[in-house]
Design a protein around this motif. Structure first.
Motif, short mmCIF file in Angstrom:
data_model
loop_
_atom_site.label_atom_id
_atom_site.label_comp_id
_atom_site.label_asym_id
_atom_site.label_seq_id
_atom_site.Cartn_x
_atom_site.Cartn_y
_atom_site.Cartn_z
N ALA A 10 -4.68 5.78 1.89
CA ALA A 10 -5.81 5.07 1.29
C ALA A 10 -5.98 3.70 1.93
O ALA A 10 -7.10 3.30 2.27
CB ALA A 10 -5.61 4.94 -0.22
N LEU A 11 -4.88 2.97 2.11
CA LEU A 11 -4.95 1.65 2.75
C LEU A 11 -5.51 1.75 4.16
O LEU A 11 -6.30 0.90 4.57
CB LEU A 11 -3.57 0.99 2.77
N ASP B 71 -2.37 9.27 -1.36
CA ASP B 71 -1.21 8.51 -0.91
C ASP B 71 -1.65 7.07 -0.61
O ASP B 71 -2.69 6.86 0.01
CB ASP B 71 -0.66 9.19 0.36
N LEU B 72 -0.85 6.10 -1.03
CA LEU B 72 -1.20 4.68 -0.86
C LEU B 72 -1.41 4.32 0.61
O LEU B 72 -2.39 3.66 0.96
CB LEU B 72 -0.14 3.77 -1.48
N SER B 73 -0.51 4.75 1.49
CA SER B 73 -0.64 4.36 2.90
C SER B 73 -1.89 4.96 3.54
O SER B 73 -2.56 4.31 4.33
CB SER B 73 0.61 4.75 3.69
N SER C 87 -10.20 6.95 -4.73
CA SER C 87 -9.08 6.17 -5.29
C SER C 87 -8.57 6.78 -6.58
O SER C 87 -7.37 6.74 -6.86
CB SER C 87 -9.53 4.73 -5.55
N ASP D 223 -2.50 1.06 -11.10
CA ASP D 223 -2.64 2.01 -9.99
C ASP D 223 -2.84 1.23 -8.69
O ASP D 223 -3.85 0.56 -8.50
CB ASP D 223 -3.83 2.93 -10.26
N GLU D 224 -1.86 1.34 -7.79
CA GLU D 224 -1.90 0.57 -6.54
C GLU D 224 -3.09 0.93 -5.66
O GLU D 224 -3.69 0.05 -5.04
CB GLU D 224 -0.60 0.78 -5.76
N VAL D 225 -3.42 2.20 -5.59
CA VAL D 225 -4.55 2.62 -4.75
C VAL D 225 -5.85 2.05 -5.30
O VAL D 225 -6.68 1.52 -4.55
CB VAL D 225 -4.63 4.16 -4.63
#
Length: 155
Positions: A103-104, A99-101, A94, A10-12
């Motif tokens: 969260a980043l 959405d990844l962006s 998380s 999971d990227e997030v």
């Protein structure tokens, strides 16, 4: 239920783990910085800490407060007050599938704000530098909490 391999993919969650590691390492550094200031300036909070510097009445001159030590200590306490909620809320956020962006953006702003807060506290930079850094980080944690409550939790 997700297994460990799925969580690690999971990227997030991995982004959160990365940024959480950065702020936890920074927080650990602050405790070392406090100890360094105490030792360098020979200023201690407890009598037993002074044992290597004197005996009896001589110890009392090492038991005092100092603005440099207190400034580092207060910055460290502020980290504890802000990083701990970020870790709990950030982990739940998380795991909620954001959405990844987005969260980043949350994680990066928080980490940047905490680093800037420390710099503005220790330098010291004039206000409102420290206050803006504090509220930026605090706002990020509140934003994650709001998004989590709004999208995933049953109230």
């Amino acid at each position: 239920m997700a297994d460990l391999k799925q969580l690690m993919d999971d990227e997030v969650l991995m982004a959160f783990a990365s940024y959480a590691t950065i702020v936890l390492t920074k927080m650990m550094f602050m405790s070392s910085a406090t100890a360094f200031q105490r030792l360098t300036n020979k200023i201690f909070a407890n009598p037993e800490d002074c044992a290597g510097f004197g005996k009896g009445e001589n110890v009392k001159k090492f038991l005092r407060t100092d603005e440099k030590v207190e400034r580092v200590r207060r910055a460290h306490l502020n980290d504890i007050e802000n990083i701990v909620p970020f870790l709990g809320i950030g982990l739940l956020y998380s795991l909620s599938g954001p959405d990844l962006s987005t969260a980043l953006m949350h994680f990066r702003i928080f980490v940047g704000a905490r680093i800037y807060h420390t710099i503005s506290y220790l330098t010291p930079l004039p206000q409102p530098n420290r206050a803006l850094a504090f509220f930026a980080g605090y706002g990020v944690t509140l934003s994650m909490a709001y998004r989590l409550l709004k999208s995933r939790l049953y109230l």
